[in-house]
Design a protein around this motif. Structure first.
Motif, PDB file in Angstrom:
ATOM      1  N   LEU A  42       0.963  -1.258  -0.020  1.00 49.12           N
ATOM      2  CA  LEU A  42       0.074  -0.008  -0.213  1.00 49.12           C
ATOM      3  C   LEU A  42       0.966   1.442  -0.059  1.00 49.12           C
ATOM      4  O   LEU A  42       1.831   1.550   0.554  1.00 49.12           O
ATOM      5  N   PRO A  43       0.456   2.262  -0.539  1.00 45.14           N
ATOM      6  CA  PRO A  43       1.107   3.562  -0.372  1.00 45.14           C
ATOM      7  C   PRO A  43       1.311   4.312   0.930  1.00 45.14           C
ATOM      8  O   PRO A  43       0.415   5.411   0.895  1.00 45.14           O
ATOM      9  N   LEU A  44       1.707   3.377   1.726  1.00 45.74           N
ATOM     10  CA  LEU A  44       1.637   4.149   3.086  1.00 45.74           C
ATOM     11  C   LEU A  44       2.689   3.591   3.883  1.00 45.74           C
ATOM     12  O   LEU A  44       3.454   2.602   3.366  1.00 45.74           O
ATOM     13  N   ARG A  45       3.364   4.297   4.884  1.00 47.53           N
ATOM     14  CA  ARG A  45       4.547   3.651   5.829  1.00 47.53           C
ATOM     15  C   ARG A  45       4.268   3.065   7.078  1.00 47.53           C
ATOM     16  O   ARG A  45       3.538   3.538   7.680  1.00 47.53           O
ATOM     17  N   PHE A  46       4.866   2.098   6.731  1.00 48.49           N
ATOM     18  CA  PHE A  46       4.960   1.253   8.367  1.00 48.49           C
ATOM     19  C   PHE A  46       6.297   0.919   8.664  1.00 48.49           C
ATOM     20  O   PHE A  46       7.132   0.692   8.071  1.00 48.49           O
ATOM     21  N   ASP A  47       6.355   1.024  10.084  1.00 46.46           N
ATOM     22  CA  ASP A  47       7.495   0.546  10.884  1.00 46.46           C
ATOM     23  C   ASP A  47       6.918  -0.752  11.763  1.00 46.46           C
ATOM     24  O   ASP A  47       6.117  -0.672  12.541  1.00 46.46           O
ATOM     25  N   CYS A  92      -6.589 -14.915   4.011  1.00 50.68           N
ATOM     26  CA  CYS A  92      -7.481 -13.995   3.980  1.00 50.68           C
ATOM     27  C   CYS A  92      -8.063 -13.216   5.263  1.00 50.68           C
ATOM     28  O   CYS A  92      -8.243 -12.290   5.238  1.00 50.68           O
ATOM     29  N   ALA A  93      -8.184 -14.148   6.291  1.00 52.97           N
ATOM     30  CA  ALA A  93      -8.727 -13.744   7.310  1.00 52.97           C
ATOM     31  C   ALA A  93      -7.837 -12.641   7.909  1.00 52.97           C
ATOM     32  O   ALA A  93      -8.462 -11.651   8.649  1.00 52.97           O
ATOM     33  N   THR A  94      -6.519 -13.003   7.967  1.00 54.47           N
ATOM     34  CA  THR A  94      -5.671 -12.024   8.767  1.00 54.47           C
ATOM     35  C   THR A  94      -5.202 -10.704   7.926  1.00 54.47           C
ATOM     36  O   THR A  94      -5.140  -9.572   8.389  1.00 54.47           O
ATOM     37  N   ILE A  95      -5.496 -10.941   6.674  1.00 55.07           N
ATOM     38  CA  ILE A  95      -5.395  -9.758   5.681  1.00 55.07           C
ATOM     39  C   ILE A  95      -6.754  -8.924   5.826  1.00 55.07           C
ATOM     40  O   ILE A  95      -6.468  -7.592   5.674  1.00 55.07           O
ATOM     41  N   LEU A  96      -7.920  -9.672   5.781  1.00 51.74           N
ATOM     42  CA  LEU A  96      -9.101  -8.576   6.271  1.00 51.74           C
ATOM     43  C   LEU A  96      -8.817  -8.191   7.623  1.00 51.74           C
ATOM     44  O   LEU A  96      -9.515  -7.086   7.658  1.00 51.74           O
ATOM     45  N   ALA A  97      -8.392  -8.877   8.444  1.00 49.30           N
ATOM     46  CA  ALA A  97      -8.115  -8.299   9.864  1.00 49.30           C
ATOM     47  C   ALA A  97      -7.174  -6.890   9.982  1.00 49.30           C
ATOM     48  O   ALA A  97      -7.489  -5.863  10.459  1.00 49.30           O
ATOM     49  N   ALA A  98      -6.260  -6.987   9.009  1.00 47.54           N
ATOM     50  CA  ALA A  98      -5.235  -5.909   8.734  1.00 47.54           C
ATOM     51  C   ALA A  98      -6.006  -4.829   8.206  1.00 47.54           C
ATOM     52  O   ALA A  98      -5.960  -3.572   8.497  1.00 47.54           O
ATOM     53  N   ALA A  99      -7.196  -4.965   7.307  1.00 43.43           N
ATOM     54  CA  ALA A  99      -7.937  -3.991   6.885  1.00 43.43           C
ATOM     55  C   ALA A  99      -8.865  -3.349   7.782  1.00 43.43           C
ATOM     56  O   ALA A  99      -9.017  -2.168   7.935  1.00 43.43           O
ATOM     57  N   GLN A 100      -9.011  -4.209   8.818  1.00 41.37           N
ATOM     58  CA  GLN A 100      -9.886  -3.517  10.071  1.00 41.37           C
ATOM     59  C   GLN A 100      -8.889  -2.589  11.077  1.00 41.37           C
ATOM     60  O   GLN A 100      -9.299  -1.608  11.153  1.00 41.37           O
ATOM     61  N   LEU A 101      -7.860  -2.935  10.674  1.00 42.88           N
ATOM     62  CA  LEU A 101      -6.615  -2.215  11.691  1.00 42.88           C
ATOM     63  C   LEU A 101      -6.517  -0.814  11.036  1.00 42.88           C
ATOM     64  O   LEU A 101      -6.547   0.285  11.389  1.00 42.88           O
ATOM     65  N   LEU A 102      -6.598  -1.003   9.419  1.00 43.78           N
ATOM     66  CA  LEU A 102      -6.536   0.311   8.753  1.00 43.78           C
ATOM     67  C   LEU A 102      -7.566   1.209   8.858  1.00 43.78           C
ATOM     68  O   LEU A 102      -7.244   2.435   9.186  1.00 43.78           O
ATOM     69  N   ALA A 103      -8.636   0.791   9.036  1.00 45.38           N
ATOM     70  CA  ALA A 103      -9.910   1.435   9.323  1.00 45.38           C
ATOM     71  C   ALA A 103      -9.738   2.108  10.639  1.00 45.38           C
ATOM     72  O   ALA A 103     -10.146   3.273  10.949  1.00 45.38           O
ATOM     73  N   SER A 104      -9.218   1.505  11.635  1.00 48.01           N
ATOM     74  CA  SER A 104      -9.236   1.998  13.009  1.00 48.01           C
ATOM     75  C   SER A 104      -8.236   2.949  13.036  1.00 48.01           C
ATOM     76  O   SER A 104      -8.040   3.855  13.972  1.00 48.01           O
ATOM     77  N   LEU A 105      -7.346   3.183  12.173  1.00 47.47           N
ATOM     78  CA  LEU A 105      -6.269   4.179  12.110  1.00 47.47           C
ATOM     79  C   LEU A 105      -6.702   5.346  11.273  1.00 47.47           C
ATOM     80  O   LEU A 105      -5.680   6.203  10.979  1.00 47.47           O
ATOM     81  N   GLU A 131      -7.679   5.016   7.971  1.00 44.65           N
ATOM     82  CA  GLU A 131      -7.233   4.849   6.705  1.00 44.65           C
ATOM     83  C   GLU A 131      -8.344   4.007   5.904  1.00 44.65           C
ATOM     84  O   GLU A 131      -8.213   2.815   5.406  1.00 44.65           O
ATOM     85  N   GLY A 132      -9.614   4.599   6.073  1.00 44.39           N
ATOM     86  CA  GLY A 132     -10.717   3.845   5.687  1.00 44.39           C
ATOM     87  C   GLY A 132     -10.721   3.456   4.365  1.00 44.39           C
ATOM     88  O   GLY A 132     -11.055   2.495   3.650  1.00 44.39           O
ATOM     89  N   GLU A 133     -10.110   4.473   3.515  1.00 44.16           N
ATOM     90  CA  GLU A 133     -10.063   4.174   1.875  1.00 44.16           C
ATOM     91  C   GLU A 133      -8.896   2.960   1.550  1.00 44.16           C
ATOM     92  O   GLU A 133      -9.188   2.213   0.806  1.00 44.16           O
ATOM     93  N   MET A 134      -7.796   2.996   2.372  1.00 39.43           N
ATOM     94  CA  MET A 134      -6.884   1.892   2.171  1.00 39.43           C
ATOM     95  C   MET A 134      -7.478   0.561   2.665  1.00 39.43           C
ATOM     96  O   MET A 134      -7.168  -0.326   1.985  1.00 39.43           O
ATOM     97  N   ALA A 135      -8.425   0.662   3.804  1.00 43.83           N
ATOM     98  CA  ALA A 135      -8.950  -0.717   4.315  1.00 43.83           C
ATOM     99  C   ALA A 135      -9.800  -1.397   3.041  1.00 43.83           C
ATOM    100  O   ALA A 135      -9.780  -2.285   2.798  1.00 43.83           O
TER     101      ALA A 135
END
Ligand code: NAI
Ligand code: MG
Length: 353
Positions: A31-36, A290-303, A305-309
């Motif tokens: 994704l076009p975001l930065r993660f550490d 997929c379950a964990t990848i969709l969970a990562a989308a939930q994390l993005l939404a909580s941050l 980053e709804g569009e990235m989610a």
């Protein structure tokens, strides 16, 4: 403008956790975001090596992060001196009082159509306080079940607020229909504990007059959820009922390999797949990520980053629509192939834009 970087704790744990958490990382990195990313350990293997399932370093380092992705840990089914489940400890320490388990139709053969519900599971008490004891020379086992008004009202408010916001964001054909919360309990038998849960939920409901409220006894709830899953919107339940309901609900929409969850507090979100360490398939490279990848989308939404989610969810759907399926879905794709297919969908989208 300086791009902010999100500091994300990764706790793979045991078994397939070690396969699906790196997959989620790979998708986030596309994704076009930065993660550490901060790799932390916990679980059964950690326990056998170090004597503790949740090392102090993990418990403290996670607090310095913006969010966390947890895989799964393996727990012994008999009591082992000194071992206790790290995910239960983390939920408690970080006060992650709501467990949000979306159950949505997926483009795979085993999924029902028209399902879009959210199970909101209380995450801090009920039987999960784990106060068990033996009496009568070991011939009677007693577990304490704790339900408080405070925790019940808090989870109910969360459920009603989520029902409201889900309704506001529904578009097009699904726009009609009032938001609804179904309160799950067994107050007919457990009149004090479930009675208090029910009463606290009904009190919270008064703050949300725009949201319809209904109640359902847990056993008939499972029955009706399987018969007519399309009719449900938000479901709120005490810890144990929510745990059981959500595994059953996952079976309606493609199975545990696709079911994500988020442990949410007021200040922190830790996401994880609903499934466990899947020892029967661990180490074979066949786990569905997929379950964990969709969970990562939930994390993005909580941050925020709804569009990235949304992009991640769309990429998972697109890969599944292409028929890239792991064995649990009836296909032959490996974890690696499934993950790559999702990353490719994200990249195709970048090219189109
Ligand atoms: P499980 O969820 O690990 O597995 C149930 C079934 O679903 C198995 O057949 C498994 O192969 C399949 N499955 C699970 N995840 C899958 C995936 N990503 N892709 C494809 N198939 C998948 O539940 P089980 O077998 O009851 O428990 C195994 C261990 O996991 C136990 O030690 C249990 O305590 C632990 N567990 C941990 C959890 C956590 O860390 N939050 C939650 C649930 C169980
Ligand atoms: Mg469970």
């Amino acid at each position: 403008m300086a791009v902010r970087s999100y500091r994300i704790a990764l706790i793979p744990g045991d078994g397939v956790g070690k396969e699906v958490v790196p997959a989620a990382r790979q998708v986030l990195e596309a994704l076009p975001l930065r993660f550490d990313f901060v790799e932390l350990e916990a679980g059964w293997e950690t326990f056998t090596r170090t004597g503790t399932a949740l090392p102090q370093r993990t418990a403290s380092a996670i607090r310095g992060c913006d969010g966390a992705i947890f895989g799964a840990t393996q727990s012994p089914s008999q009591k082992v001196e000194g071992y206790s489940s790290p995910i239960l400890a983390l939920r408690k320490q970080l006060d992650l009082y709501a467990n949000l388990r979306p159950v949505v139709s997926m483009p795979v053969p085993g999924s029902r159509f028209g399902v879009d519900m959210l199970i909101v599971r209380e995450n801090t008490e009920c039987l999960y306080v784990r106060q068990e004891r033996l009496e009568d020379d070991g011939n009677t086992a007693v577990a304490q079940r704790v339900i408080t008004r405070r925790a019940s009202e808090r989870i109910a408010r969360k459920a009603f607020a989520l029902a409201r916001s889900r309704a506001a964001s529904r578009k097009g054909e699904h726009a009609e229909g009032r938001p609804r919360v179904t309160i799950v309990h067994k107050a007919n038998v457990l009149s004090l504990t479930d009675g208090l849960f029910r009463e606290a939920c009904q009190a919270a409901a008064k703050e949300f007059p725009d949201v319809e409220v209904e109640e359902q006894i847990v056993d008939s709830m499972i029955y009706r959820m399987i018969r007519e899953p399309e009719r449900y919107d938000v479901i709120v339940a005490p810890n144990l009922y929510g745990d059981i309901l959500s595994d059953a609900a996952a079976a309606l929409v493609g199975g545990l390999g696709l079911a994500p969850s988020a442990n949410v507090g007021d200040a922190f979100t830790l996401v994880e797949p609903v499934h466990g360490s899947a020892p029967d398939i661990a180490g074979k490279g066949l786990a569905n990520p997929c379950a964990t990848i969709l969970a990562a989308a939930q994390l993005l939404a909580s941050l925020g980053e709804g569009e990235m989610a949304q992009r991640v969810q769309d990429a998972v759907h697109a890969a599944l629509l292409d028929g890239v399926w792991t064995p649990d879905l009836g296909g032959t794709a490996t974890t690696k192939r499934m993950t790559e297919a999702i990353v490719e969908k994200l990249q195709e989208r970048d090219k189109e834009v």
